[in-house]
Design an enzyme around this catalytic site. Structure first.
Site, mmCIF file in Angstrom:
data_model
loop_
_atom_site.group_PDB
_atom_site.id
_atom_site.type_symbol
_atom_site.label_atom_id
_atom_site.label_comp_id
_atom_site.label_asym_id
_atom_site.label_seq_id
_atom_site.Cartn_x
_atom_site.Cartn_y
_atom_site.Cartn_z
ATOM 1 N N GLU A 175 0.856 -1.098 -0.003
ATOM 2 C CA GLU A 175 -0.024 -0.102 -0.069
ATOM 3 C C GLU A 175 1.010 1.380 0.132
ATOM 4 O O GLU A 175 2.150 1.260 0.329
ATOM 5 C CB GLU A 175 -0.948 0.240 1.035
ATOM 6 N N GLU A 318 4.658 -0.493 1.549
ATOM 7 C CA GLU A 318 4.692 -0.616 0.151
ATOM 8 C C GLU A 318 4.609 -2.318 -0.359
ATOM 9 O O GLU A 318 4.418 -2.586 -1.650
ATOM 10 C CB GLU A 318 6.009 -0.024 -0.651
#
Length: 353
Positions: A175, A318
């Site tokens: 994310e 991430e």
């Protein structure tokens, strides 16, 4: 019937017979039983999901959901919201940590704008699936409507399903969203019942003052919204995030289509909590990559009965830990298929008790 309902109805348990067969083979390899620890557990889990341990994973996809959060108005982050679209540009250009580690794992990186507050141009590798331009401020009211939460879950289901249908046999999630450890902590507080201050960390490295603001915002959001822990959609809508919902949808699609999903750290852990509350069997299909430095992550994993493969003192997000975990899945498959058995090697096996 909604796509979400259809997906939940397709979820079935692991294949116990295939897992027992895989365990028997693992016990015949030239090593003491269980001595390869998590690698053996991965191979056994793959057998339960797929019906057998695959010879290799032909394709892998890492799905990165990007979304913004209205709660940043409470001063919960050390970085401004503008960093979210700036990082999406960086991902698209291939310059972020996740780009490097996805390449290392031979995984396709799939970028999804599910809720970035600003309008993004057409970018290489970016799927524009915006449900809303960020969430509302959870400290002042619901972050999303229930309909938005369902829509974001279904974006995740659709993106993951397309990647699985294209031949991907392992999914990772990650994310990007400034402020997203705040809704993640709120979700965990609801499902765990733990005090907010006990499970809330510094996220991007906020100082003591911002940490106090963060804890206050979460406590205020829980008091105002009163999310129902017995209704996962209520929790997700009231104190969650669009990218968190999207990642939960990816997990549910993987479970329904019997493809393993490897999660990253704290924020994807919050998404996994939502997915496992919606579908309790989902936890059996999830592989936990690493233990984040965020204090709530260990609590989230414990709630789901998951053990992380790695402890790397990482807290970037991430999906960087998930990408590293993909390489361990490859290693587990190679061990299972390439290591000699005692009979093949002409070595006396362990004595049976």
């Amino acid at each position: 019937m909604k796509l979400l309902d259809q997906t939940l109805q397709r979820i079935k348990p692991l294949d116990a017979r295939a897992m027992a067969k895989a365990q028997a083979h693992l016990d015949e390899l030239t090593k003491p039983p269980g001595s390869l620890g998590a690698l053996e557990d991965i191979a056994r889990r793959l057998a339960g999901i797929r019906g057998e341990v695959p010879r290799r994973l032909s394709r892998k996809a890492h799905i990165l959901m990007a979304g913004d959060h209205g709660v940043v108005a409470e001063g919960v982050s050390a970085f401004p919201q503008e960093v979210t679209p700036q990082m999406v540009f960086n991902f698209s250009r291939g310059g972020a940590a996740i780009n490097v580690l996805a390449r290392h794992a031979s995984a396709e990186l799939v970028l999804v704008d599910i809720g970035v507050a600003s309008d993004l141009p057409e970018l290489p590798g970016l799927l524009k699936r915006k449900v809303a331009p960020g969430t509302a401020n959870l400290a002042r009211g619901p972050a999303m409507t229930r309909e938005q939460a369902i829509a974001a879950l279904e974006v995740g289901i659709e993106v993951a399903s397309a990647k699985i249908e294209a031949g991907n046999e392992l999914l990772g999630i990650g994310e990007m969203g400034i402020g997203n450890t705040t809704p993640s902590s709120a979700i965990l507080a609801v499902f765990s019942g733990r005090p907010v201050e006990e499970i809330t960390g510094r996220g991007t490295g906020v100082d003591a003052n911002r940490l106090r603001l963060k804890i206050k915002a979460i406590q205020q959001g829980l008091a105002i919204n009163n999310p129902n822990p017995d209704d996962p959609l209520d929790v997700l809508a009231k104190v969650g995030g669009l990218e968190i919902a999207g990642m939960a949808g990816v997990i549910l699609a993987g479970v329904a289509m019997r493809v393993p999903v490897i999660i990253d750290g704290f924020i994807s852990g919050a998404a996994a909590l939502v997915a496992t509350r919606l579908a309790p069997l989902a936890g059996e299909f999830i592989l936990a990559s690493h233990l984040s430095e965020e204090p709530g992550h260990a609590v989230a994993l414990e709630l789901m009965g998951l053990k992380p493969m790695l402890t790397m003192q990482m807290r970037l997000g991430e999906g960087t830990g998930a990408a590293l975990g993909m390489t361990l899945v490859d290693a587990a498959i190679m061990i299972y298929h390439e290591m000699a058995t005692f009979s093949q090697a002409g070595i006396s096996g362990a004595l049976k008790s």
